[in-house]
Every structure is written in structure tokens, then in C-alpha cells.
Design a protein around this motif. Structure first.
Motif, PDB file in Angstrom:
ATOM      1  N   ARG A 113      -2.332   8.849   7.311  1.00  0.00           N
ATOM      2  CA  ARG A 113      -3.406   8.461   8.226  1.00  0.00           C
ATOM      3  C   ARG A 113      -3.973   7.138   7.725  1.00  0.00           C
ATOM      4  NH1 ARG A 113      -6.678   9.918  12.276  1.00  0.00           N
ATOM      5  NH2 ARG A 113      -8.954   9.708  12.055  1.00  0.00           N
ATOM      6  N   VAL A 114      -3.853   6.080   8.550  1.00  0.00           N
ATOM      7  CA  VAL A 114      -4.154   4.713   8.127  1.00  0.00           C
ATOM      8  C   VAL A 114      -5.227   4.109   9.020  1.00  0.00           C
ATOM      9  CG1 VAL A 114      -3.217   2.374   7.855  1.00  0.00           C
ATOM     10  CG2 VAL A 114      -1.837   4.358   7.194  1.00  0.00           C
ATOM     11  N   LEU A 115      -6.185   3.436   8.387  1.00  0.00           N
ATOM     12  CA  LEU A 115      -7.189   2.661   9.113  1.00  0.00           C
ATOM     13  C   LEU A 115      -7.027   1.190   8.772  1.00  0.00           C
ATOM     14  CD1 LEU A 115      -9.756   2.493  10.888  1.00  0.00           C
ATOM     15  CD2 LEU A 115     -11.092   2.727   8.767  1.00  0.00           C
ATOM     16  N   PHE A 155      -9.233   8.889   5.786  1.00  0.00           N
ATOM     17  CA  PHE A 155      -7.947   8.200   5.834  1.00  0.00           C
ATOM     18  C   PHE A 155      -7.259   8.203   4.469  1.00  0.00           C
ATOM     19  CE2 PHE A 155     -10.517   6.511   9.241  1.00  0.00           C
ATOM     20  CZ  PHE A 155      -9.632   6.529  10.322  1.00  0.00           C
ATOM     21  N   ASP A 156      -5.923   8.264   4.516  1.00  0.00           N
ATOM     22  CA  ASP A 156      -5.121   8.158   3.298  1.00  0.00           C
ATOM     23  C   ASP A 156      -5.075   6.721   2.793  1.00  0.00           C
ATOM     24  OD1 ASP A 156      -4.133  10.942   3.278  1.00  0.00           O
ATOM     25  OD2 ASP A 156      -3.096  10.341   5.112  1.00  0.00           O
ATOM     26  N   THR A 157      -5.023   5.767   3.730  1.00  0.00           N
ATOM     27  CA  THR A 157      -4.966   4.349   3.387  1.00  0.00           C
ATOM     28  C   THR A 157      -5.938   3.580   4.263  1.00  0.00           C
ATOM     29  OG1 THR A 157      -2.627   4.472   2.746  1.00  0.00           O
ATOM     30  CG2 THR A 157      -3.503   2.295   3.250  1.00  0.00           C
ATOM     31  N   VAL A 158      -6.742   2.735   3.644  1.00  0.00           N
ATOM     32  CA  VAL A 158      -7.665   1.849   4.357  1.00  0.00           C
ATOM     33  C   VAL A 158      -7.299   0.428   3.949  1.00  0.00           C
ATOM     34  CG1 VAL A 158     -10.062   1.209   4.734  1.00  0.00           C
ATOM     35  CG2 VAL A 158      -9.469   3.611   4.318  1.00  0.00           C
ATOM     36  N   LEU A 159      -6.955  -0.390   4.918  1.00  0.00           N
ATOM     37  CA  LEU A 159      -6.475  -1.731   4.583  1.00  0.00           C
ATOM     38  C   LEU A 159      -7.070  -2.766   5.527  1.00  0.00           C
ATOM     39  CD1 LEU A 159      -4.214  -2.177   6.984  1.00  0.00           C
ATOM     40  CD2 LEU A 159      -2.734  -0.896   5.446  1.00  0.00           C
ATOM     41  N   CYS A 172       0.819  -1.213   0.000  1.00  0.00           N
ATOM     42  CA  CYS A 172       0.000   0.000   0.000  1.00  0.00           C
ATOM     43  C   CYS A 172       0.854   1.264   0.000  1.00  0.00           C
ATOM     44  CB  CYS A 172      -0.920   0.012   1.220  1.00  0.00           C
ATOM     45  SG  CYS A 172      -2.255  -1.202   1.148  1.00  0.00           S
ATOM     46  N   GLY A 173       2.155   1.118   0.130  1.00  0.00           N
ATOM     47  CA  GLY A 173       3.044   2.280   0.114  1.00  0.00           C
ATOM     48  C   GLY A 173       2.878   3.186   1.323  1.00  0.00           C
ATOM     49  N   VAL A 174       2.532   2.621   2.462  1.00  0.00           N
ATOM     50  CA  VAL A 174       2.336   3.422   3.675  1.00  0.00           C
ATOM     51  C   VAL A 174       3.646   4.074   4.079  1.00  0.00           C
ATOM     52  CG1 VAL A 174       1.766   3.317   6.134  1.00  0.00           C
ATOM     53  CG2 VAL A 174       0.407   2.010   4.473  1.00  0.00           C
TER      54      VAL A 174
END
Length: 284
Positions: free
Chosen positions: A53-55, A116-120, A46-48
């Protein structure tokens, strides 16, 4: 109105059952001992990066949330089962990272739109019974241009086959609930996300599992620790014949997947789907 109340009550009952299943056994040890690297792999895909901001949805004990926090992200880990969140807090403390833990239903996330920027989710959201509702929430809370990343067991892989093997022993699913391994079918996930995402990348991979001496050793480990398996065994606790048949079926499943073919410790490759996509500018 009465029908809506009945539907809401049925959903509460179903979610309570799901909580109990995942609180039983010892899923924290399964995640830590069998698939410890999958969360970090998803975070990397995901390139975190620091400041994101990640969920992590249906985070369990934080297999993906903790690596995301180690990468410097601002992380929220949410799950339906508070017992798993508590185990995750302890693991995060041992890892020296700070993140937030929140009890939440993947089908009704308590977060704002585009938050969120990333949701995984790492082998987590796939177990939410209503797939479209869960997918809608993943998209809703991801900002336009943000990343959605999912790692899910495939229907054809070992875990998908394990869940299939349990079906004859389990009660029928409630109306509207769909099989968890469908999240490992890229066409199914694309249909769930629809035109709300772009740049979809879907890749089938495997994780090597070689910690069990025998197929029976795998079976005994999972019947004691993995909630969905444990629940089925408990349902037939008073039926020795059904228990014996279930014992045979699970050991035989592991034997069929054993690459060593009995010449040494059991070696299996469990297939999963790694899927990433970017949220478009359209509303969920």
C-alpha cells in the motif's frame, strides 16, 4: 481565537497561491520530458512490490505513483493541485494502470495513522512551505517498519540554484515558509524526521538534461511551462527592464551549468538527493 482565524486564513491564501502556481504553465510536460525516469528510480529505491500500500505525496502527475502501480502496488496519489491530478489520471490510463487520485495538502493529509507500507515523494513534498508539518505527516501515515522515500533537488544543484536566482524577483516568503531546496540537504531531512525513522540512506545523484539546444532555449522552455518561473515573469509583466534582467540571469545560470560549454547542445547535470528510511515503532 482571532489570531488562530488569521493564521488559518493566511494558510488558505498561501495554499491557494501554490495551487495556482503549479496549475499554470505546463508542468505535466516538464515532468514527462525532463525527468521521466526519476519516479521509477525512487520506487525502486523504496523496494515497492506487488501488494504494498503506497502513498505518493505531492504526486503531481504521478511520476512515482504510476511506476509504483506498474509494480503491482495499491497506490494513492495525492496533490494540492487538481489540474495535475487530472493530467496524471490520463497518463495512468495510457499506461494501463489503476490507482486512486486524491486532492490533499501535504501538511494535513486526509489519511489514517500508519495507513501505508511506503510513503514517498518525488520532487513534490519539498515545495510544501512548512517543512516540519509536512515531515510529520509523512511519518504519521507510514506504518511502523514501513518505508519513507524522498527525492529532492539539492540547494547546490541546478534546480536549487534556479530557485535561488528567482528570489530577488519574487515577493518575500510568508512567515514560517522555508526554502524548498533544504529538502535536498540530508542533515535537514534527518532533523525533520528525527528519531522516528531508522536506517536512513542518503545519496546525492544527478540526472542528465540534454534536450535544450542553448541556455536561452532552456530559459524560454521554463518561463512558459514551469509554474514557479512563470509566476515570477507574470509578476513583472509591466516592467521590461526587470524581465530583461531575469532573462539574462536564467540564461546565464544554464550557461554556467552547461558541460558542453557552447560547443554543442546544452548538457546539464541536475543534482538531487535520494533519501530512504524506515519508520520506527515510536509514535509520530
Amino acid at each position: 481565537m482571532a489570531q488562530q482565524r488569521d493564521t488559518a486564513e493566511a494558510d488558505r491564501t498561501l495554499k491557494a497561491k501554490h495551487r495556482a502556481i503549479w496549475a499554470s504553465g505546463d508542468y505535466p510536460s516538464v515532468a514527462a520530458e525532463i525527468i521521466p525516469g526519476l519516479g521509477a528510480l525512487l520506487v525502486e529505491a523504496c523496494g515497492v512490490k506487488a501488494g504494498d500500500r503506497v502513498l505518493d505525496v505531492a504526486a503531481g502527475t504521478g511520476n512515482a505513483a504510476i511506476p509504483a502501480a506498474l509494480a503491482g502496488a495499491d497506490v494513492v496519489a495525492c496533490d494540492l493541485t487538481p489540474e495535475l491530478l487530472e493530467a496524471g489520471r490520463l497518463m495512468a490510463d495510457r499506461s494501463g494502470v489503476d490507482l486512486r487520485w486524491r486532492e490533499a495538502d501535504a501538511e494535513a493529509l486526509p489519511f489514517a495513522d500508519a495507513d501505508f507500507d511506503t510513503v514517498l515523494s518525488c520532487v513534490g513534498v519539498m515545495f510544501a512551505p512548512h517543512h516540519q508539518a509536512a515531515a510529520d505527516e509523512l511519518v504519521r501515515v507510514c506504518r511502523p517498519g514501513g518505508t519513507i522515500g524522498l527525492l529532492s533537488w539539492t540547494p547546490e544543484g541546478f534546480l536549487g540554484q534556479l530557485l535561488t536566482a528567482l528570489k530577488p524577483y519574487a515577493p518575500p516568503p510568508p512567515p514560517g515558509a522555508r526554502p524548498a531546496p533544504l529538502w535536498g540537504d540530508p542533515d535537514h531531512v534527518r532533523a525533520l524526521l528525527g528519531d522516528r525513522v531508522t536506517d536512513v540512506s542518503a545519496e546525492r545523484r544527478t540526472v542528465l538534461v540534454d534536450r535544450f539546444e542553448t541556455p536561452e532555449g532552456f530559459r524560454d522552455y521554463f518561463k512558459e511551462r514551469y509554474g514557479p518561473v512563470l509566476a515570477v515573469y507574470r509578476a513583472h509583466a509591466e516592467d521590461p527592464e526587470r524581465l530583461a534582467a531575469l532573462d539574462r540571469d536564467l540564461a546565464e545560470l544554464a550557461r554556467r551549468h552547461d558541460r558542453a560549454a557552447g560547443s554543442g547542445p546544452t548538457v546539464m547535470e541536475w543534482e538531487y538527493l535520494l533519501l530512504t528510511a524506515h519508520r520506527t515503532d515510536t509514535s509520530p
